[in-house]
Design a protein around this motif. Structure first.
Motif, PDB file in Angstrom:
ATOM      1  N   ASN A 411      -2.482  -3.734  -1.783  1.00 57.21           N
ATOM      2  CA  ASN A 411      -2.664  -2.996  -2.894  1.00 57.21           C
ATOM      3  C   ASN A 411      -3.707  -3.017  -4.162  1.00 57.21           C
ATOM      4  O   ASN A 411      -3.935  -4.451  -3.893  1.00 57.21           O
ATOM      5  N   VAL A 412      -3.983  -2.212  -4.158  1.00 59.48           N
ATOM      6  CA  VAL A 412      -5.548  -3.075  -5.497  1.00 59.48           C
ATOM      7  C   VAL A 412      -5.675  -1.703  -6.864  1.00 59.48           C
ATOM      8  O   VAL A 412      -4.938  -0.724  -6.533  1.00 59.48           O
ATOM      9  N   ARG A 413      -5.987  -2.622  -7.586  1.00 57.41           N
ATOM     10  CA  ARG A 413      -6.501  -1.794  -8.883  1.00 57.41           C
ATOM     11  C   ARG A 413      -8.197  -2.043  -9.213  1.00 57.41           C
ATOM     12  O   ARG A 413      -8.698  -2.436  -8.487  1.00 57.41           O
ATOM     13  N   ILE A 414      -8.627  -0.543  -8.991  1.00 60.38           N
ATOM     14  CA  ILE A 414     -10.318  -0.256  -9.990  1.00 60.38           C
ATOM     15  C   ILE A 414     -10.705  -1.085 -11.135  1.00 60.38           C
ATOM     16  O   ILE A 414      -9.744  -0.513 -11.925  1.00 60.38           O
ATOM     17  N   SER A 415     -11.236  -1.703 -11.410  1.00 62.13           N
ATOM     18  CA  SER A 415     -12.388  -2.729 -12.233  1.00 62.13           C
ATOM     19  C   SER A 415     -13.160  -2.347 -12.614  1.00 62.13           C
ATOM     20  O   SER A 415     -13.385  -2.612 -14.101  1.00 62.13           O
TER      21      SER A 415
END
Length: 427
Positions: A411-415
Protein backbone atom coordinates in the motif's frame (compact mmCIF):
# COMPACT_ATOMS: atom_id res chain seq x y z
CA UNK A 1 27.74 -26.35 -26.70
CA UNK A 2 27.90 -22.63 -27.47
CA UNK A 3 27.60 -19.56 -25.30
CA UNK A 4 24.97 -17.42 -26.98
CA UNK A 5 24.37 -13.67 -26.93
CA UNK A 6 20.75 -12.66 -27.64
CA UNK A 7 19.66 -9.08 -28.31
CA UNK A 8 15.99 -8.28 -28.68
CA UNK A 9 14.40 -5.27 -30.38
CA UNK A 10 10.80 -4.17 -30.62
CA UNK A 11 7.44 -5.16 -29.26
CA UNK A 12 6.15 -7.37 -26.47
CA UNK A 13 5.66 -10.15 -29.02
CA UNK A 14 9.38 -10.05 -29.79
CA UNK A 15 10.19 -10.17 -26.09
CA UNK A 16 8.05 -13.30 -25.79
CA UNK A 17 9.73 -14.91 -28.79
CA UNK A 18 13.17 -14.28 -27.28
CA UNK A 19 11.96 -15.98 -24.09
CA UNK A 20 11.07 -19.02 -26.21
CA UNK A 21 14.44 -18.89 -28.02
CA UNK A 22 16.22 -18.95 -24.64
CA UNK A 23 14.02 -21.76 -23.36
CA UNK A 24 14.56 -23.99 -26.40
CA UNK A 25 18.31 -23.37 -26.50
CA UNK A 26 18.77 -23.98 -22.77
CA UNK A 27 16.80 -27.23 -23.09
CA UNK A 28 19.29 -28.27 -25.78
CA UNK A 29 22.33 -27.60 -23.62
CA UNK A 30 23.36 -24.10 -24.65
CA UNK A 31 24.24 -21.30 -22.21
CA UNK A 32 23.99 -17.53 -22.46
CA UNK A 33 26.20 -14.52 -21.97
CA UNK A 34 25.49 -10.80 -21.65
CA UNK A 35 28.90 -10.01 -23.14
CA UNK A 36 28.96 -10.05 -26.91
CA UNK A 37 32.72 -10.63 -26.87
CA UNK A 38 32.27 -13.94 -25.00
CA UNK A 39 29.66 -15.36 -27.36
CA UNK A 40 30.25 -18.17 -29.82
CA UNK A 41 27.03 -17.22 -31.60
CA UNK A 42 24.92 -14.06 -31.73
CA UNK A 43 21.14 -13.99 -32.19
CA UNK A 44 19.57 -10.66 -33.17
CA UNK A 45 15.78 -10.78 -32.77
CA UNK A 46 14.79 -7.85 -34.95
CA UNK A 47 11.99 -5.31 -35.39
CA UNK A 48 10.94 -3.51 -38.56
CA UNK A 49 8.23 -1.10 -37.38
CA UNK A 50 10.24 2.13 -37.28
CA UNK A 51 13.15 3.47 -39.32
CA UNK A 52 15.31 4.41 -36.29
CA UNK A 53 15.10 0.86 -34.91
CA UNK A 54 15.91 -0.66 -38.30
CA UNK A 55 18.87 1.71 -38.72
CA UNK A 56 20.16 0.83 -35.25
CA UNK A 57 20.01 -2.89 -36.02
CA UNK A 58 21.68 -2.56 -39.41
CA UNK A 59 24.39 -0.37 -37.91
CA UNK A 60 25.10 -2.98 -35.21
CA UNK A 61 25.16 -5.73 -37.83
CA UNK A 62 27.65 -3.79 -39.98
CA UNK A 63 29.86 -3.23 -36.94
CA UNK A 64 29.71 -6.90 -35.92
CA UNK A 65 30.78 -8.12 -39.33
CA UNK A 66 33.66 -5.66 -39.36
CA UNK A 67 34.95 -6.05 -35.79
CA UNK A 68 34.05 -9.70 -35.13
CA UNK A 69 34.21 -11.46 -38.51
CA UNK A 70 34.72 -14.79 -36.71
CA UNK A 71 31.36 -14.62 -34.91
CA UNK A 72 28.47 -16.76 -36.10
CA UNK A 73 25.28 -14.72 -36.47
CA UNK A 74 21.57 -15.56 -36.73
CA UNK A 75 19.29 -12.67 -37.70
CA UNK A 76 15.77 -13.52 -36.55
CA UNK A 77 12.38 -11.81 -36.40
CA UNK A 78 10.76 -9.33 -38.75
CA UNK A 79 13.65 -7.84 -40.74
CA UNK A 80 14.52 -11.13 -42.52
CA UNK A 81 10.90 -11.35 -43.68
CA UNK A 82 10.87 -7.83 -45.18
CA UNK A 83 14.38 -7.04 -46.49
CA UNK A 84 16.35 -10.33 -46.65
CA UNK A 85 18.41 -9.06 -49.58
CA UNK A 86 19.70 -6.09 -47.59
CA UNK A 87 20.78 -8.42 -44.77
CA UNK A 88 22.67 -10.65 -47.19
CA UNK A 89 24.53 -7.60 -48.50
CA UNK A 90 25.60 -6.52 -45.00
CA UNK A 91 26.22 -9.98 -43.50
CA UNK A 92 26.56 -12.51 -46.31
CA UNK A 93 27.42 -15.39 -43.96
CA UNK A 94 24.66 -14.80 -41.41
CA UNK A 95 21.72 -17.19 -41.10
CA UNK A 96 18.23 -15.73 -41.50
CA UNK A 97 15.19 -16.91 -39.54
CA UNK A 98 11.81 -15.32 -40.04
CA UNK A 99 9.34 -14.71 -37.24
CA UNK A 100 7.40 -17.92 -37.93
CA UNK A 101 10.48 -20.17 -37.93
CA UNK A 102 11.77 -19.63 -34.40
CA UNK A 103 10.67 -23.05 -33.13
CA UNK A 104 13.46 -24.45 -35.31
CA UNK A 105 16.04 -22.27 -33.55
CA UNK A 106 17.99 -25.16 -32.00
CA UNK A 107 18.56 -26.83 -35.38
CA UNK A 108 19.49 -23.47 -36.91
CA UNK A 109 22.02 -22.79 -34.14
CA UNK A 110 23.67 -26.20 -34.54
CA UNK A 111 23.96 -25.87 -38.31
CA UNK A 112 25.14 -22.25 -38.16
CA UNK A 113 27.85 -23.21 -35.65
CA UNK A 114 29.00 -25.86 -38.12
CA UNK A 115 29.46 -23.18 -40.77
CA UNK A 116 26.24 -23.65 -42.68
CA UNK A 117 24.12 -20.66 -43.71
CA UNK A 118 20.44 -21.19 -42.91
CA UNK A 119 17.59 -19.28 -44.55
CA UNK A 120 14.17 -19.98 -43.05
CA UNK A 121 11.75 -17.22 -43.99
CA UNK A 122 8.10 -17.15 -45.07
CA UNK A 123 7.47 -20.23 -42.93
CA UNK A 124 4.00 -21.57 -42.21
CA UNK A 125 2.30 -20.10 -39.13
CA UNK A 126 1.72 -22.27 -36.08
CA UNK A 127 0.96 -21.64 -32.43
CA UNK A 128 4.02 -20.86 -30.32
CA UNK A 129 2.23 -21.41 -27.01
CA UNK A 130 3.19 -24.22 -24.65
CA UNK A 131 6.91 -23.91 -25.38
CA UNK A 132 9.79 -23.97 -22.92
CA UNK A 133 10.83 -20.42 -22.09
CA UNK A 134 13.05 -18.33 -19.86
CA UNK A 135 11.11 -15.27 -18.79
CA UNK A 136 12.77 -11.86 -18.90
CA UNK A 137 10.82 -11.03 -15.75
CA UNK A 138 9.73 -13.95 -13.52
CA UNK A 139 6.58 -12.07 -12.48
CA UNK A 140 5.33 -11.33 -16.02
CA UNK A 141 3.74 -13.93 -18.29
CA UNK A 142 3.57 -12.73 -21.89
CA UNK A 143 0.92 -14.49 -23.96
CA UNK A 144 0.38 -13.81 -27.67
CA UNK A 145 -3.26 -14.42 -28.57
CA UNK A 146 -2.76 -14.03 -32.31
CA UNK A 147 -0.21 -13.10 -34.95
CA UNK A 148 -0.53 -11.08 -38.11
CA UNK A 149 -3.05 -8.44 -39.01
CA UNK A 150 -6.28 -8.13 -40.97
CA UNK A 151 -5.62 -4.47 -41.71
CA UNK A 152 -3.59 -2.96 -44.54
CA UNK A 153 -2.29 0.37 -43.26
CA UNK A 154 -0.37 2.13 -46.00
CA UNK A 155 2.59 3.01 -43.75
CA UNK A 156 3.12 -0.33 -41.99
CA UNK A 157 5.30 -3.26 -43.01
CA UNK A 158 4.35 -5.51 -40.07
CA UNK A 159 1.70 -7.19 -42.21
CA UNK A 160 4.48 -8.15 -44.65
CA UNK A 161 6.52 -9.68 -41.82
CA UNK A 162 3.72 -11.30 -39.82
CA UNK A 163 1.20 -12.09 -42.56
CA UNK A 164 -2.57 -12.33 -42.29
CA UNK A 165 -4.32 -12.71 -38.96
CA UNK A 166 -3.80 -16.08 -37.30
CA UNK A 167 -5.67 -16.55 -34.00
CA UNK A 168 -4.46 -18.97 -31.34
CA UNK A 169 -6.94 -21.47 -29.83
CA UNK A 170 -8.46 -20.15 -26.58
CA UNK A 171 -7.74 -23.38 -24.70
CA UNK A 172 -4.00 -22.98 -25.42
CA UNK A 173 -4.10 -19.37 -24.23
CA UNK A 174 -5.89 -20.43 -21.03
CA UNK A 175 -3.37 -23.22 -20.39
CA UNK A 176 -0.53 -20.74 -20.83
CA UNK A 177 -2.19 -18.35 -18.36
CA UNK A 178 -2.76 -21.09 -15.77
CA UNK A 179 0.83 -22.30 -16.05
CA UNK A 180 2.07 -18.73 -15.76
CA UNK A 181 0.27 -17.94 -12.52
CA UNK A 182 1.11 -21.38 -11.09
CA UNK A 183 4.79 -20.64 -11.71
CA UNK A 184 4.58 -17.37 -9.77
CA UNK A 185 3.67 -14.78 -12.41
CA UNK A 186 1.68 -11.83 -11.08
CA UNK A 187 0.90 -10.17 -14.41
CA UNK A 188 -0.37 -11.60 -17.67
CA UNK A 189 0.34 -9.49 -20.75
CA UNK A 190 -1.95 -10.36 -23.64
CA UNK A 191 -0.30 -9.28 -26.86
CA UNK A 192 -1.03 -9.23 -30.59
CA UNK A 193 -0.77 -6.86 -33.51
CA UNK A 194 -4.40 -6.01 -32.67
CA UNK A 195 -5.89 -7.73 -29.61
CA UNK A 196 -9.44 -6.55 -30.42
CA UNK A 197 -9.42 -8.46 -33.72
CA UNK A 198 -9.05 -11.77 -31.86
CA UNK A 199 -11.69 -14.28 -32.95
CA UNK A 200 -11.48 -18.05 -32.74
CA UNK A 201 -14.77 -19.57 -33.87
CA UNK A 202 -17.30 -17.66 -31.69
CA UNK A 203 -14.75 -16.55 -29.12
CA UNK A 204 -13.89 -12.85 -29.22
CA UNK A 205 -11.60 -10.87 -26.91
CA UNK A 206 -14.26 -10.23 -24.21
CA UNK A 207 -15.00 -13.98 -23.96
CA UNK A 208 -11.29 -14.70 -23.68
CA UNK A 209 -10.85 -12.09 -20.94
CA UNK A 210 -13.78 -13.53 -18.98
CA UNK A 211 -12.25 -17.00 -19.18
CA UNK A 212 -8.84 -15.84 -17.99
CA UNK A 213 -10.20 -13.73 -15.12
CA UNK A 214 -12.09 -16.81 -13.89
CA UNK A 215 -8.77 -18.51 -13.07
CA UNK A 216 -8.68 -18.82 -9.30
CA UNK A 217 -5.47 -16.97 -8.42
CA UNK A 218 -4.19 -13.49 -7.63
CA UNK A 219 -2.92 -11.75 -10.77
CA UNK A 220 -3.55 -8.84 -13.13
CA UNK A 221 -4.06 -8.75 -16.90
CA UNK A 222 -2.66 -6.06 -19.16
CA UNK A 223 -4.51 -6.04 -22.47
CA UNK A 224 -2.25 -5.06 -25.36
CA UNK A 225 -2.78 -2.66 -28.23
CA UNK A 226 -6.04 -2.74 -30.16
CA UNK A 227 -7.13 -0.85 -33.26
CA UNK A 228 -10.19 1.42 -33.00
CA UNK A 229 -12.09 -0.18 -35.89
CA UNK A 230 -11.75 -3.62 -34.27
CA UNK A 231 -12.56 -2.26 -30.81
CA UNK A 232 -15.83 -0.69 -31.97
CA UNK A 233 -17.22 -4.10 -32.97
CA UNK A 234 -16.95 -5.47 -29.43
CA UNK A 235 -17.12 -2.29 -27.35
CA UNK A 236 -20.05 -2.94 -24.95
CA UNK A 237 -18.87 -6.47 -24.14
CA UNK A 238 -15.26 -5.32 -23.84
CA UNK A 239 -16.10 -2.58 -21.34
CA UNK A 240 -18.09 -5.10 -19.31
CA UNK A 241 -15.11 -7.49 -19.28
CA UNK A 242 -12.90 -4.67 -18.03
CA UNK A 243 -15.04 -4.44 -14.89
CA UNK A 244 -13.07 -7.37 -13.48
CA UNK A 245 -10.64 -6.28 -10.77
CA UNK A 246 -8.07 -8.56 -12.40
CA UNK A 247 -7.86 -6.40 -15.52
CA UNK A 248 -5.71 -3.28 -15.41
CA UNK A 249 -7.72 -0.23 -16.38
CA UNK A 250 -5.35 0.43 -19.26
CA UNK A 251 -6.23 0.92 -22.92
CA UNK A 252 -3.70 1.22 -25.75
CA UNK A 253 -5.65 2.61 -28.70
CA UNK A 254 -3.62 4.20 -31.54
CA UNK A 255 -4.99 7.43 -32.99
CA UNK A 256 -2.21 7.98 -35.61
CA UNK A 257 -3.90 11.13 -36.95
CA UNK A 258 -6.74 13.40 -35.89
CA UNK A 259 -7.68 14.25 -39.47
CA UNK A 260 -10.24 12.32 -41.54
CA UNK A 261 -8.40 12.67 -44.86
CA UNK A 262 -5.04 11.56 -43.45
CA UNK A 263 -6.64 8.59 -41.68
CA UNK A 264 -8.23 7.64 -44.99
CA UNK A 265 -4.85 7.85 -46.77
CA UNK A 266 -3.41 5.70 -43.98
CA UNK A 267 -6.28 3.21 -44.60
CA UNK A 268 -7.10 3.11 -40.88
CA UNK A 269 -10.88 2.54 -41.30
CA UNK A 270 -12.17 4.78 -38.50
CA UNK A 271 -12.71 8.49 -37.98
CA UNK A 272 -11.42 10.81 -35.24
CA UNK A 273 -15.02 11.12 -34.00
CA UNK A 274 -15.27 7.35 -33.62
CA UNK A 275 -11.91 7.23 -31.84
CA UNK A 276 -13.00 9.91 -29.37
CA UNK A 277 -16.28 8.04 -28.81
CA UNK A 278 -14.44 4.89 -27.71
CA UNK A 279 -12.32 6.85 -25.22
CA UNK A 280 -15.39 8.63 -23.82
CA UNK A 281 -17.22 5.35 -23.25
CA UNK A 282 -14.26 3.79 -21.43
CA UNK A 283 -13.61 6.90 -19.35
CA UNK A 284 -17.30 7.26 -18.40
CA UNK A 285 -17.07 3.81 -16.80
CA UNK A 286 -13.46 4.07 -15.55
CA UNK A 287 -12.63 7.77 -14.95
CA UNK A 288 -9.03 7.15 -13.85
CA UNK A 289 -8.30 4.74 -16.68
CA UNK A 290 -4.86 5.06 -18.29
CA UNK A 291 -5.13 5.80 -22.00
CA UNK A 292 -2.12 5.20 -24.22
CA UNK A 293 -2.12 6.18 -27.87
CA UNK A 294 0.20 6.56 -30.87
CA UNK A 295 0.47 9.37 -33.40
CA UNK A 296 2.45 9.74 -36.62
CA UNK A 297 3.55 13.26 -37.52
CA UNK A 298 4.53 14.28 -41.03
CA UNK A 299 2.59 11.66 -42.99
CA UNK A 300 2.77 12.39 -46.75
CA UNK A 301 0.38 15.19 -47.79
CA UNK A 302 -0.24 16.22 -44.16
CA UNK A 303 -0.81 19.97 -44.05
CA UNK A 304 -0.18 22.17 -41.04
CA UNK A 305 -3.93 22.39 -40.47
CA UNK A 306 -4.29 18.60 -40.62
CA UNK A 307 -1.48 18.24 -38.10
CA UNK A 308 -3.28 20.70 -35.83
CA UNK A 309 -6.35 18.44 -36.02
CA UNK A 310 -4.23 15.77 -34.33
CA UNK A 311 -3.28 18.20 -31.56
CA UNK A 312 -6.95 19.08 -31.08
CA UNK A 313 -7.91 15.41 -30.66
CA UNK A 314 -5.11 14.92 -28.12
CA UNK A 315 -6.40 17.95 -26.23
CA UNK A 316 -9.90 16.47 -26.29
CA UNK A 317 -9.04 12.98 -25.02
CA UNK A 318 -6.09 13.91 -22.76
CA UNK A 319 -4.18 10.62 -23.01
CA UNK A 320 -1.76 9.56 -20.28
CA UNK A 321 0.83 8.13 -22.69
CA UNK A 322 1.53 9.15 -26.28
CA UNK A 323 4.06 7.43 -28.52
CA UNK A 324 5.02 10.06 -31.10
CA UNK A 325 6.56 8.76 -34.33
CA UNK A 326 8.12 10.92 -37.02
CA UNK A 327 6.98 9.48 -40.34
CA UNK A 328 9.59 7.44 -42.16
CA UNK A 329 8.76 5.42 -45.25
CA UNK A 330 8.98 1.70 -44.60
CA UNK A 331 10.09 -0.79 -47.27
CA UNK A 332 7.39 -2.25 -49.51
CA UNK A 333 4.65 0.09 -48.24
CA UNK A 334 2.41 2.43 -50.24
CA UNK A 335 3.15 5.45 -48.06
CA UNK A 336 6.86 5.25 -48.87
CA UNK A 337 6.17 6.20 -52.49
CA UNK A 338 3.29 8.64 -51.96
CA UNK A 339 3.71 12.15 -53.44
CA UNK A 340 4.20 15.23 -51.25
CA UNK A 341 6.56 13.70 -48.71
CA UNK A 342 7.10 16.13 -45.81
CA UNK A 343 10.68 17.32 -45.32
CA UNK A 344 12.54 16.26 -42.20
CA UNK A 345 12.85 19.79 -40.79
CA UNK A 346 9.07 20.24 -40.82
CA UNK A 347 8.53 16.77 -39.36
CA UNK A 348 10.89 17.55 -36.48
CA UNK A 349 9.09 20.85 -35.86
CA UNK A 350 5.72 19.09 -35.66
CA UNK A 351 7.17 16.39 -33.43
CA UNK A 352 8.45 19.04 -30.99
CA UNK A 353 5.07 20.78 -30.94
CA UNK A 354 3.32 17.49 -30.26
CA UNK A 355 5.80 16.60 -27.51
CA UNK A 356 5.26 19.97 -25.80
CA UNK A 357 1.49 19.44 -25.76
CA UNK A 358 1.77 15.83 -24.58
CA UNK A 359 4.10 16.79 -21.73
CA UNK A 360 1.54 19.35 -20.55
CA UNK A 361 -1.33 16.87 -20.77
CA UNK A 362 0.48 14.06 -18.96
CA UNK A 363 1.42 16.34 -16.07
CA UNK A 364 -2.21 17.48 -15.83
CA UNK A 365 -3.41 13.89 -15.80
CA UNK A 366 -0.87 12.85 -13.18
CA UNK A 367 -1.93 15.67 -10.82
CA UNK A 368 -5.19 13.79 -10.28
CA UNK A 369 -3.20 11.06 -8.52
CA UNK A 370 -1.58 13.22 -5.83
CA UNK A 371 -2.54 11.89 -2.36
CA UNK A 372 -4.18 8.80 -3.87
CA UNK A 373 -3.80 5.80 -1.57
CA UNK A 374 -4.05 2.18 -2.61
CA UNK A 375 -2.16 -0.96 -3.48
CA UNK A 376 0.48 -1.44 -6.14
CA UNK A 377 2.07 -4.60 -7.48
CA UNK A 378 5.86 -4.37 -7.56
CA UNK A 379 7.42 -6.15 -10.54
CA UNK A 380 10.79 -4.49 -11.16
CA UNK A 381 13.82 -3.26 -9.26
CA UNK A 382 15.12 0.17 -10.17
CA UNK A 383 18.28 2.05 -9.33
CA UNK A 384 19.45 3.16 -5.88
CA UNK A 385 17.01 1.08 -3.79
CA UNK A 386 14.02 2.05 -5.93
CA UNK A 387 11.18 -0.21 -7.06
CA UNK A 388 8.63 0.03 -9.84
CA UNK A 389 5.05 -0.95 -9.18
CA UNK A 390 1.71 -0.52 -10.92
CA UNK A 391 -1.65 0.43 -9.50
CA UNK A 392 -5.07 -0.69 -10.74
CA UNK A 393 -4.84 1.72 -13.70
CA UNK A 394 -1.37 0.48 -14.65
CA UNK A 395 0.18 3.79 -13.59
CA UNK A 396 3.92 3.51 -12.92
CA UNK A 397 4.68 4.15 -9.26
CA UNK A 398 8.26 4.48 -8.01
CA UNK A 399 9.02 3.96 -4.33
CA UNK A 400 12.34 3.97 -2.50
CA UNK A 401 13.00 1.21 0.00
CA UNK A 402 16.03 -0.93 0.76
CA UNK A 403 14.10 -4.17 1.39
CA UNK A 404 13.25 -6.66 -1.38
CA UNK A 405 9.77 -5.85 -2.70
CA UNK A 406 9.85 -7.89 -5.92
CA UNK A 407 6.51 -9.56 -6.65
CA UNK A 408 4.82 -8.05 -3.59
CA UNK A 409 1.64 -6.03 -3.21
CA UNK A 410 2.09 -3.01 -0.97
CA UNK A 411 0.00 0.00 0.00
CA UNK A 412 1.27 3.45 -0.94
CA UNK A 413 0.29 7.10 -0.98
CA UNK A 414 1.26 9.21 -3.99
CA UNK A 415 3.38 12.12 -2.80
CA UNK A 416 4.89 13.52 -6.03
CA UNK A 417 4.41 13.27 -9.78
CA UNK A 418 6.62 13.28 -12.84
CA UNK A 419 5.72 13.15 -16.55
CA UNK A 420 6.32 9.43 -16.86
CA UNK A 421 5.52 8.14 -13.37
CA UNK A 422 4.19 8.76 -9.88
CA UNK A 423 6.26 8.68 -6.69
CA UNK A 424 4.82 6.89 -3.69
CA UNK A 425 5.43 6.51 0.01
CA UNK A 426 4.65 3.22 1.71
CA UNK A 427 1.70 3.39 4.13
Amino acid sequence: MARIFIKTYGCTMNQHESEIIRGILKKNGHSFTNRLEDAGLIVLNTCMVKSPTENKILSLLTSLVKTHPEKKIIIAGCIPEVIPGRLEELAPNASLMGTHALLQISDAVERTLEGEKIIQIHSKKRSKLGQAKIRSNPFICIIPISEGCQGSCTYCCVRIAKGHLFNYPPEEILDEARQGVQSGCKEIWLTAQDTASYQHEKNRLPNLLNEITSINDDFYIRVGMMNPNSCMKILPDLIKSYESEKIYKFLHLPLQSGNDDILSQMNRNYTPREFIGIIKQFRSRFPLMTIATDVIVGFPNETEKQFEDTLRVLEAIKPDIVNISKFGGRPRTKAKDMPNQINSIEIKKRSRACTTLVDKITMERNKAWINWEGSILVTEAGKDDSWLGRNFAYKSVIIHEDSDLSGKKINVRISEIRKSHLIGLRT
